[in-house]
Design a protein around this motif. Structure first.
Motif, PDB file in Angstrom:
ATOM      1  N   LEU A 103     -74.785   5.742  -6.469  1.00  0.00           N
ATOM      2  CA  LEU A 103     -73.435   5.522  -5.964  1.00  0.00           C
ATOM      3  C   LEU A 103     -73.231   4.117  -5.423  1.00  0.00           C
ATOM      4  O   LEU A 103     -72.115   3.588  -5.459  1.00  0.00           O
ATOM      5  CB  LEU A 103     -73.122   6.535  -4.855  1.00  0.00           C
ATOM      6  N   GLY A 104     -74.293   3.536  -4.871  1.00  0.00           N
ATOM      7  CA  GLY A 104     -74.161   2.205  -4.289  1.00  0.00           C
ATOM      8  C   GLY A 104     -75.465   1.725  -3.682  1.00  0.00           C
ATOM      9  O   GLY A 104     -76.529   2.297  -3.945  1.00  0.00           O
ATOM     10  N   LEU A 105     -75.359   0.650  -2.873  1.00  0.00           N
ATOM     11  CA  LEU A 105     -76.514   0.057  -2.209  1.00  0.00           C
ATOM     12  C   LEU A 105     -76.317   0.123  -0.692  1.00  0.00           C
ATOM     13  O   LEU A 105     -75.206  -0.074  -0.186  1.00  0.00           O
ATOM     14  CB  LEU A 105     -76.694  -1.404  -2.640  1.00  0.00           C
ATOM     15  N   VAL A 106     -77.387   0.385   0.011  1.00  0.00           N
ATOM     16  CA  VAL A 106     -77.337   0.512   1.473  1.00  0.00           C
ATOM     17  C   VAL A 106     -77.035  -0.846   2.104  1.00  0.00           C
ATOM     18  O   VAL A 106     -77.513  -1.889   1.647  1.00  0.00           O
ATOM     19  CB  VAL A 106     -78.669   1.081   2.000  1.00  0.00           C
ATOM     20  N   GLY A 107     -76.226  -0.819   3.164  1.00  0.00           N
ATOM     21  CA  GLY A 107     -75.896  -2.060   3.882  1.00  0.00           C
ATOM     22  C   GLY A 107     -75.578  -1.759   5.337  1.00  0.00           C
ATOM     23  O   GLY A 107     -76.052  -0.768   5.899  1.00  0.00           O
ATOM     24  N   GLN A 108     -74.761  -2.606   5.948  1.00  0.00           N
ATOM     25  CA  GLN A 108     -74.360  -2.411   7.345  1.00  0.00           C
ATOM     26  C   GLN A 108     -72.915  -2.852   7.561  1.00  0.00           C
ATOM     27  O   GLN A 108     -72.572  -3.437   8.591  1.00  0.00           O
ATOM     28  CB  GLN A 108     -75.312  -3.161   8.290  1.00  0.00           C
ATOM     29  N   THR A 109     -72.066  -2.561   6.559  1.00  0.00           N
ATOM     30  CA  THR A 109     -70.649  -2.911   6.686  1.00  0.00           C
ATOM     31  C   THR A 109     -69.941  -1.900   7.584  1.00  0.00           C
ATOM     32  O   THR A 109     -70.406  -0.776   7.774  1.00  0.00           O
ATOM     33  CB  THR A 109     -69.981  -2.926   5.293  1.00  0.00           C
ATOM     34  N   GLY A 110     -68.808  -2.316   8.144  1.00  0.00           N
ATOM     35  CA  GLY A 110     -68.067  -1.443   9.037  1.00  0.00           C
ATOM     36  C   GLY A 110     -68.684  -1.419  10.427  1.00  0.00           C
ATOM     37  O   GLY A 110     -69.330  -2.377  10.853  1.00  0.00           O
ATOM     38  N   HIS A 111     -68.513  -0.325  11.134  1.00  0.00           N
ATOM     39  CA  HIS A 111     -69.062  -0.192  12.495  1.00  0.00           C
ATOM     40  C   HIS A 111     -70.503   0.316  12.394  1.00  0.00           C
ATOM     41  O   HIS A 111     -70.764   1.500  12.617  1.00  0.00           O
ATOM     42  CB  HIS A 111     -68.210   0.753  13.327  1.00  0.00           C
ATOM     43  N   ALA A 112     -71.402  -0.587  12.023  1.00  0.00           N
ATOM     44  CA  ALA A 112     -72.807  -0.204  11.841  1.00  0.00           C
ATOM     45  C   ALA A 112     -73.687  -1.062  12.736  1.00  0.00           C
ATOM     46  O   ALA A 112     -73.457  -2.264  12.896  1.00  0.00           O
ATOM     47  CB  ALA A 112     -73.212  -0.376  10.375  1.00  0.00           C
ATOM     48  N   TYR A 113     -74.723  -0.448  13.309  1.00  0.00           N
ATOM     49  CA  TYR A 113     -75.721  -1.170  14.114  1.00  0.00           C
ATOM     50  C   TYR A 113     -77.028  -1.141  13.335  1.00  0.00           C
ATOM     51  O   TYR A 113     -77.801  -0.197  13.403  1.00  0.00           O
ATOM     52  CB  TYR A 113     -75.876  -0.511  15.477  1.00  0.00           C
ATOM     53  N   GLY A 114     -77.232  -2.152  12.527  1.00  0.00           N
ATOM     54  CA  GLY A 114     -78.415  -2.215  11.680  1.00  0.00           C
ATOM     55  C   GLY A 114     -78.136  -1.600  10.303  1.00  0.00           C
ATOM     56  O   GLY A 114     -77.145  -0.898  10.070  1.00  0.00           O
ATOM     57  N   THR A 115     -79.044  -1.900   9.404  1.00  0.00           N
ATOM     58  CA  THR A 115     -78.890  -1.431   8.020  1.00  0.00           C
ATOM     59  C   THR A 115     -79.286   0.042   7.912  1.00  0.00           C
ATOM     60  O   THR A 115     -80.410   0.414   8.270  1.00  0.00           O
ATOM     61  CB  THR A 115     -79.785  -2.281   7.079  1.00  0.00           C
ATOM     62  N   HIS A 116     -78.394   0.854   7.403  1.00  0.00           N
ATOM     63  CA  HIS A 116     -78.698   2.278   7.196  1.00  0.00           C
ATOM     64  C   HIS A 116     -77.611   2.924   6.332  1.00  0.00           C
ATOM     65  O   HIS A 116     -76.514   2.375   6.154  1.00  0.00           O
ATOM     66  CB  HIS A 116     -78.794   3.021   8.530  1.00  0.00           C
ATOM     67  N   LEU A 117     -77.919   4.096   5.812  1.00  0.00           N
ATOM     68  CA  LEU A 117     -76.932   4.908   5.100  1.00  0.00           C
ATOM     69  C   LEU A 117     -76.438   5.997   6.046  1.00  0.00           C
ATOM     70  O   LEU A 117     -77.241   6.759   6.602  1.00  0.00           O
ATOM     71  CB  LEU A 117     -77.553   5.558   3.852  1.00  0.00           C
ATOM     72  N   HIS A 118     -75.143   6.041   6.239  1.00  0.00           N
ATOM     73  CA  HIS A 118     -74.542   7.125   7.023  1.00  0.00           C
ATOM     74  C   HIS A 118     -74.097   8.213   6.040  1.00  0.00           C
ATOM     75  O   HIS A 118     -73.239   7.991   5.179  1.00  0.00           O
ATOM     76  CB  HIS A 118     -73.340   6.600   7.816  1.00  0.00           C
ATOM     77  N   LEU A 119     -74.689   9.409   6.168  1.00  0.00           N
ATOM     78  CA  LEU A 119     -74.333  10.548   5.304  1.00  0.00           C
ATOM     79  C   LEU A 119     -73.599  11.583   6.141  1.00  0.00           C
ATOM     80  O   LEU A 119     -74.106  12.049   7.168  1.00  0.00           O
ATOM     81  CB  LEU A 119     -75.583  11.173   4.679  1.00  0.00           C
ATOM     82  N   GLU A 120     -72.421  11.961   5.682  1.00  0.00           N
ATOM     83  CA  GLU A 120     -71.583  12.906   6.404  1.00  0.00           C
ATOM     84  C   GLU A 120     -71.100  13.986   5.430  1.00  0.00           C
ATOM     85  O   GLU A 120     -70.703  13.677   4.296  1.00  0.00           O
ATOM     86  CB  GLU A 120     -70.388  12.136   6.986  1.00  0.00           C
ATOM     87  N   LEU A 121     -71.139  15.240   5.843  1.00  0.00           N
ATOM     88  CA  LEU A 121     -70.675  16.352   5.013  1.00  0.00           C
ATOM     89  C   LEU A 121     -69.496  17.048   5.673  1.00  0.00           C
ATOM     90  O   LEU A 121     -69.522  17.303   6.891  1.00  0.00           O
ATOM     91  CB  LEU A 121     -71.805  17.364   4.782  1.00  0.00           C
ATOM     92  N   HIS A 122     -68.471  17.350   4.865  1.00  0.00           N
ATOM     93  CA  HIS A 122     -67.290  18.062   5.347  1.00  0.00           C
ATOM     94  C   HIS A 122     -67.143  19.372   4.563  1.00  0.00           C
ATOM     95  O   HIS A 122     -67.302  19.397   3.333  1.00  0.00           O
ATOM     96  CB  HIS A 122     -66.033  17.224   5.146  1.00  0.00           C
ATOM     97  N   VAL A 123     -66.822  20.443   5.253  1.00  0.00           N
ATOM     98  CA  VAL A 123     -66.503  21.729   4.639  1.00  0.00           C
ATOM     99  C   VAL A 123     -65.134  22.150   5.148  1.00  0.00           C
ATOM    100  O   VAL A 123     -64.915  22.203   6.365  1.00  0.00           O
ATOM    101  CB  VAL A 123     -67.563  22.798   4.966  1.00  0.00           C
ATOM    102  N   LYS A 124     -64.232  22.404   4.221  1.00  0.00           N
ATOM    103  CA  LYS A 124     -62.849  22.751   4.556  1.00  0.00           C
ATOM    104  C   LYS A 124     -62.207  21.679   5.432  1.00  0.00           C
ATOM    105  O   LYS A 124     -61.435  21.971   6.349  1.00  0.00           O
ATOM    106  CB  LYS A 124     -62.781  24.114   5.248  1.00  0.00           C
ATOM    107  N   GLY A 125     -62.556  20.424   5.148  1.00  0.00           N
ATOM    108  CA  GLY A 125     -61.929  19.305   5.825  1.00  0.00           C
ATOM    109  C   GLY A 125     -62.507  18.923   7.159  1.00  0.00           C
ATOM    110  O   GLY A 125     -62.065  17.960   7.780  1.00  0.00           O
ATOM    111  N   ALA A 126     -63.529  19.653   7.635  1.00  0.00           N
ATOM    112  CA  ALA A 126     -64.108  19.371   8.957  1.00  0.00           C
ATOM    113  C   ALA A 126     -65.570  18.989   8.809  1.00  0.00           C
ATOM    114  O   ALA A 126     -66.294  19.545   7.982  1.00  0.00           O
ATOM    115  CB  ALA A 126     -63.970  20.592   9.864  1.00  0.00           C
ATOM    116  N   PRO A 127     -66.070  18.007   9.626  1.00  0.00           N
ATOM    117  CA  PRO A 127     -67.481  17.614   9.532  1.00  0.00           C
ATOM    118  C   PRO A 127     -68.398  18.724  10.046  1.00  0.00           C
ATOM    119  O   PRO A 127     -68.053  19.460  10.968  1.00  0.00           O
ATOM    120  CB  PRO A 127     -67.557  16.367  10.423  1.00  0.00           C
TER     121      PRO A 127
END
Length: 235
Positions: free
Chosen positions: A183-207
């Motif tokens: 899907l892409g390459l890991v970085g630290q764009t946006g509100h990030a403190y250090g290089t990492h991948l933020h993974l978030e899952l939503h079910v029925k629109g809620a995390p």
């Protein structure tokens, strides 16, 4: 009456004349012929004749034949579809995967600094490729506020995954992806403190907490363990 002279040739010599039957015998022969013809006619009228069959009956027979063939064809198609469906299910089981390999699991789902951290952070060097955890449709590929450059994939079961803080993206919106597709390459764009991948899952629109959700699907994101075919692993 002139008498035939002995010197005249006998025109009838060597020929036999068939005597004419008596009138009574002639009448009997003619009567027998007519009676026989009548019996034959009566017998023939008793036998069924195709051209005398009602057109309605013929139409009903034709319709019954067509209906029988249609039922047989539909039964064959249903059986073929069932076989194809069983083959597809056997060939393409539900696959869930880790988005990365060799990462440090950091910042789990939950309260952090007085706010809800709605995902998990996986720390790896910048530029490390990450992949889709499950099949789905890319609904977002671009800048996404505090997530920086992000990819959102809507899965076939209705859930969604957000991959945040990318340094580069490898997919476009509207693209179909399979589990394991980059899907892409890991970085630290946006509100990030250090290089990492933020993974978030939503079910029925809620995390939700990704850890138990993925564990139910054969993936232990904390221990970096995945069962490519969870059904087979469970058995």
């Amino acid at each position: 009456m002139r008498q035939r002279l002995s010197s005249e040739p006998d025109r009838y010599r060597g020929r036999r004349r068939v005597p004419t039957p008596p009138r009574s015998r002639y009448a009997a022969v003619v009567t027998t012929a007519f009676v026989g013809a009548g019996i034959v006619a009566l017998g023939a009228s008793a036998l069924p004749d195709a051209k005398d069959v009602s057109p309605t009956v013929l139409d009903e027979l034709k319709q019954a034949s067509v209906t029988s063939q249609d039922v047989a064809a539909r039964a064959d198609n249903a059986e073929r579809a069932s076989r194809d469906s069983r083959t597809k299910v056997a060939a393409e089981p539900e696959v869930w995967m880790l988005p990365l390999q060799g990462y440090d699991f950091n910042s789990p789902y939950g309260m952090r600094w007085g706010k809800l951290h709605t995902g998990v952070d996986l720390v790896v060097p910048e530029g490390t490729p990450y992949v889709a955890v499950h099949d789905g449709l890319v609904t977002k590929a671009g800048w996404f506020g505090g997530y920086g450059y992000a990819v959102i994939v809507q899965h076939t079961d209705g859930s969604e995954a957000i991959y945040g803080h990318s340094s580069a993206l490898s997919v476009k919106e509207g693209q179909q992806v399979k589990a394991g597709d980059q899907l892409g390459l890991v970085g630290q764009t946006g509100h990030a403190y250090g290089t990492h991948l933020h993974l978030e899952l939503h079910v029925k629109g809620a995390p939700i907490d990704p850890v138990p959700y993925l564990q139910d699907r054969g993936v232990d994101i904390k221990l970096q363990v995945e069962a490519i075919y969870p059904d087979a692993a469970a058995s």
